[in-house]
Design an enzyme around this catalytic site. Structure first.
Site, mmCIF file in Angstrom:
data_model
loop_
_atom_site.group_PDB
_atom_site.id
_atom_site.type_symbol
_atom_site.label_atom_id
_atom_site.label_comp_id
_atom_site.label_asym_id
_atom_site.label_seq_id
_atom_site.Cartn_x
_atom_site.Cartn_y
_atom_site.Cartn_z
ATOM 1 N N TYR A 86 -4.654 -11.964 5.604
ATOM 2 C CA TYR A 86 -3.465 -11.516 4.896
ATOM 3 C C TYR A 86 -2.602 -12.034 3.476
ATOM 4 O O TYR A 86 -2.362 -12.499 3.834
ATOM 5 C CB TYR A 86 -1.909 -10.901 6.371
ATOM 6 C CG TYR A 86 -2.295 -9.497 7.111
ATOM 7 C CD1 TYR A 86 -2.171 -8.881 6.281
ATOM 8 C CD2 TYR A 86 -2.545 -10.244 8.511
ATOM 9 C CE1 TYR A 86 -2.195 -7.409 6.424
ATOM 10 C CE2 TYR A 86 -2.759 -8.487 9.347
ATOM 11 C CZ TYR A 86 -2.500 -7.844 8.570
ATOM 12 O OH TYR A 86 -2.542 -5.929 9.246
ATOM 13 N N GLU A 137 0.542 -9.922 2.553
ATOM 14 C CA GLU A 137 1.534 -8.796 2.103
ATOM 15 C C GLU A 137 2.025 -9.337 0.889
ATOM 16 O O GLU A 137 3.053 -10.543 0.982
ATOM 17 C CB GLU A 137 2.223 -8.756 3.234
ATOM 18 C CG GLU A 137 1.980 -7.438 3.947
ATOM 19 C CD GLU A 137 2.217 -7.578 5.513
ATOM 20 O OE1 GLU A 137 1.935 -8.184 5.766
ATOM 21 O OE2 GLU A 137 2.588 -6.481 5.124
ATOM 22 N N ASP A 181 -4.758 11.191 -13.690
ATOM 23 C CA ASP A 181 -5.722 11.549 -12.599
ATOM 24 C C ASP A 181 -7.548 10.517 -13.756
ATOM 25 O O ASP A 181 -7.587 11.740 -13.591
ATOM 26 C CB ASP A 181 -5.382 11.686 -11.926
ATOM 27 C CG ASP A 181 -6.398 11.278 -10.286
ATOM 28 O OD1 ASP A 181 -7.324 10.553 -10.135
ATOM 29 O OD2 ASP A 181 -5.468 12.127 -9.205
ATOM 30 N N THR A 227 -9.163 6.096 -8.771
ATOM 31 C CA THR A 227 -10.253 5.305 -8.048
ATOM 32 C C THR A 227 -11.031 4.425 -8.588
ATOM 33 O O THR A 227 -11.758 4.064 -9.606
ATOM 34 C CB THR A 227 -11.104 6.420 -7.133
ATOM 35 O OG1 THR A 227 -11.593 7.199 -7.911
ATOM 36 C CG2 THR A 227 -10.424 7.077 -5.681
ATOM 37 N N LYS A 242 -16.435 5.939 -6.790
ATOM 38 C CA LYS A 242 -16.986 6.765 -7.896
ATOM 39 C C LYS A 242 -17.675 6.142 -8.816
ATOM 40 O O LYS A 242 -18.523 5.910 -8.963
ATOM 41 C CB LYS A 242 -15.712 7.697 -8.103
ATOM 42 C CG LYS A 242 -15.411 8.864 -7.256
ATOM 43 C CD LYS A 242 -14.334 9.632 -8.129
ATOM 44 C CE LYS A 242 -13.241 10.905 -6.819
ATOM 45 N NZ LYS A 242 -11.899 10.378 -6.317
ATOM 46 N N ARG A 266 -14.368 0.996 -2.611
ATOM 47 C CA ARG A 266 -13.401 2.650 -2.347
ATOM 48 C C ARG A 266 -12.419 1.717 -2.452
ATOM 49 O O ARG A 266 -11.343 1.376 -1.392
ATOM 50 C CB ARG A 266 -13.452 3.055 -0.821
ATOM 51 C CG ARG A 266 -13.712 4.134 -0.205
ATOM 52 C CD ARG A 266 -14.394 5.247 -0.932
ATOM 53 N NE ARG A 266 -14.268 6.011 -0.701
ATOM 54 C CZ ARG A 266 -15.666 7.306 -0.420
ATOM 55 N NH1 ARG A 266 -17.023 6.933 0.077
ATOM 56 N NH2 ARG A 266 -15.067 8.421 0.086
HETATM 57 N N1 DSN Z 1 -13.131 14.155 -2.319
HETATM 58 C C1 DSN Z 1 -13.414 13.099 -4.292
HETATM 59 C C2 DSN Z 1 -14.260 14.357 -4.657
HETATM 60 O O1 DSN Z 1 -15.410 15.109 -4.321
HETATM 61 O O2 DSN Z 1 -13.450 14.906 -5.625
HETATM 62 C C3 DSN Z 1 -11.900 13.112 -4.975
HETATM 63 O O3 DSN Z 1 -11.570 12.471 -4.161
#
Ligand code: DSN
Length: 433
Positions: A54, A56, A200, A226, A229, A235
Site C-alpha cells: 500500500y 496511498e 483521449d 490507457t 491497447k 491494464r
Molecule cells: N472498451 C474499449 C474499446 O474497445 O474501444 C474502450 O475503452
C-alpha cells in the site's frame, strides 16, 4: 520451462482456463481494436510482489511507510511517461481509462457543467458524456461526431456547435474513428470559447509516439490514455497535463492549486485509494519499450497494415465507415446486408477472427446487434505480420461473410487454416522470448 507451476499445483481449474485462453489467443487473429499482447517483461512486473504494498499518496508524500523503492518505481513511470510524450506533468495512478477520465471531470468541471463529446454511436467513449455513464448523468453532453456523409470531422460544423453551446470542456478522442485527428483545429475552437481541451488518446497513442499521427500534448490541457491497447502495457490509465491552468482566472480564481495539482488531487484522494504498484511497474516497463525505435517502427507498420487490409476489403466490394482508414482500425459497414454486425462478429469468431460488433455512423440497427464490425491491426502487427499477410486476412474475412448462412460447415476449415497461419509467428508474452 513450464508457465505458472505454482498455480498449476494449487488451483488447477484456474491454471487450465488460463492455459486454454493462451492457446486460444495464439491460434486466432486478435482483431479487437483495443487489445494487444504485452511482453514477458510487462507480465513479470505486473505479477511481482509489488501487488502486496500500500502506498496511498504520491512519491515522497505517502500515508504509509516502507516506500523507498516503490517511490523510485512510480517516479520512473512518471518520468518515462513525460519523456515519451513530451509532457509537463504525468499521473500514472488511474486504475484504467474510465477512472482516468473520471478524474478529468473532477479536475475541470462542476456537476451539471456542459462538455462537448462524441456519443458512443458516433465513435466516442462511454466516459465522453454518454447518457448511461456517470459522465452523461452528472454532466451535460453536447454531442458532435463525424459528418454522416464523409465520415470525417467537419470543423466548421463542430465550431458552430461549440460557439452556440459554449461547453466548458471539449473531449477529442474516439474508440471507433478511423481517421487522423487534427488536435490544433480543436484547440483553436477551445480557445475561441474559453473551453478546456482534453484528448483521449487511448486508442492511438502508439501512432502518436511513432509520429504518424498529430501530437495532442502541446495544444491540449489534459491528455488521457490507457496503457494497454496498442501501447502494450498493463491494464491501467494515465494522465498527462500542463502544469499551469490557462483558464484558471476564469474558472478557478479562488483555487490555490494549479492544473497539475488538481489532476493529482482528483485521482488521489478524490477518486482512488492505494495505487496499484505492480501495475505501475508494468507501465514503467511498457513505457521503456515504447521509447525504442522498434516501437516507433511498430506504430508505422500498424497503419500500413490497416491501410492494406482496408484496401483489400474495399477491393472485394465491402463498405467501410468513413471510406477507409489512416489509423489502426476500420469498421466494416453491413447496413446493406441482411445480416447484422453481431451475426458477422459471431461468424468471424467461430472461424478464428476475433473482433467486436460496432455501430456505424447513422446505424439503423440497435446497439445490441449493430450494422458494423470493428477491426484493428495492432495485435497482428505485434505478432510480426506485414501487408501481404493482411491480404490473407481479408480473404478469410471475405470467406466468412460469403458463407455466413452456412458458417457451421465452413468455419472449422477456416479456423484450422488460421491456427496454422498463426503458428508461424512469435507472440510477445506467449512465445516470443
Ligand atoms: N472498451 C474499449 C474499446 O474497445 O474501444 C474502450 O475503452
Amino acid at each position: 520451462m513450464e508457465r505458472y507451476p505454482h498455480l498449476k499445483q494449487t488451483d488447477p481449474e484456474i491454471y487450465e482456463l488460463i492455459r486454454k485462453q493462451t492457446n486460444y489467443e495464439s491460434s486466432t487473429l486478435k482483431m479487437i481494436a483495443s487489445e494487444s499482447f504485452v511482453s514477458f517483461s510487462v507480465l513479470e512486473a505486473c505479477g511481482s510482489i509489488l501487488t502486496n504494498k500500500y502506498a496511498e499518496g504520491y512519491p515522497e508524500a505517502r500515508y504509509y511507510e516502507g516506500n523507498e523503492f516503490v517511490d523510485q518505481i512510480e517516479n520512473l513511470a512518471i518520468n518515462r511517461a513525460k519523456q515519451l510524450f513530451g509532457a509537463e506533468h504525468a499521473n500514472v495512478q488511474p486504475y484504467s481509462g474510465s477512472p482516468a477520465n473520471n478524474a478529468v471531470y473532477r479536475a475541470l468541471l462542476k456537476t451539471g457543467d456542459k462538455l462537448m463529446g462524441m456519443p458512443v454511436p458516433n465513435g466516442g467513449h462511454l466516459t465522453h458524456g454518454w447518457k448511461v455513464n456517470f459522465s452523461g448523468t452528472d454532466y451535460v453532453q453536447i454531442p458532435y461526431g463525424p459528418h454522416p456523409e464523409t465520415g470525417k470531422f467537419d470543423m466548421d460544423q463542430i465550431r458552430q456547435i461549440a460557439k452556440k453551446e459554449r461547453p466548458k470542456m471539449i473531449w477529442v478522442g474516439a474508440t471507433a474513428y478511423p481517421h487522423k485527428i487534427e488536435y490544433n483545429d480543436f484547440a483553436e475552437i477551445a480557445q475561441e470559447i474559453d473551453a478546456y481541451l482534453v484528448a483521449d488518446i487511448a486508442h492511438i497513442n502508439a501512432l502518436i509516439i511513432a509520429g504518424v499521427h498529430p501530437d495532442p500534448v502541446p495544444c491540449c490541457d489534459i491528455v488521457s490514455s490507457t496503457s494497454h491497447k496498442m501501447l502494450r502495457g498493463p491494464r491501467a490509465g494515465f494522465l498527462l497535463s500542463k502544469i499551469e491552468d490557462r483558464l484558471q482566472s476564469k474558472y478557478f480564481s479562488d483555487h490555490k492549486l494549479n492544473l497539475a495539482q488538481r489532476v493529482d488531487r482528483a485521482v488521489f484522494p478524490g477518486l482512488q485509494g492505494g495505487p496499484h504498484l505492480h501495475i505501475i511497474a508494468g507501465m514503467a516497463a511498457a513505457f521503456q519499450e515504447a521509447l525504442t525505435q522498434e516501437f516507433k517502427n511498430y506504430g508505422v507498420q500498424i497503419v500500413k497494415n490497416a491501410k492494406r487490409l482496408a484496401d483489400s476489403l474495399l477491393a472485394k466490394g465491402y463498405y467501410l465507415a468513413g471510406g477507409g482508414t489512416d489509423t489502426h482500425l476500420m469498421i466494416l459497414d453491413f447496413r446493406n446486408e441482411n445480416f447484422t454486425g453481431k451475426d458477422a462478429a459471431k461468424a468471424l469468431a467461430k472461424s478464428g477472427i476475433i473482433a467486436n460488433f460496432n455501430m456505424v455512423p447513422g446505424d439503423p440497427r440497435s446497439p445490441f446487434v449493430t450494422s458494423g464490425v470493428r477491426l484493428g491491426t495492432q495485435s497482428l502487427t505485434t505478432m510480426g505480420m506485414k501487408e501481404t499477410d493482411m491480404e490473407k486476412v481479408a480473404g478469410w474475412i471475405h470467406r466468412v461473410c460469403q458463407n455466413i448462412t452456412r458458417i457451421d460447415e465452413e468455419s472449422p476449415k477456416i479456423r484450422q487454416e488460421i491456427a496454422d497461419f498463426c503458428s508461424q509467428f512469435q507472440i510477445p508474452g506467449i512465445t516470443k522470448p
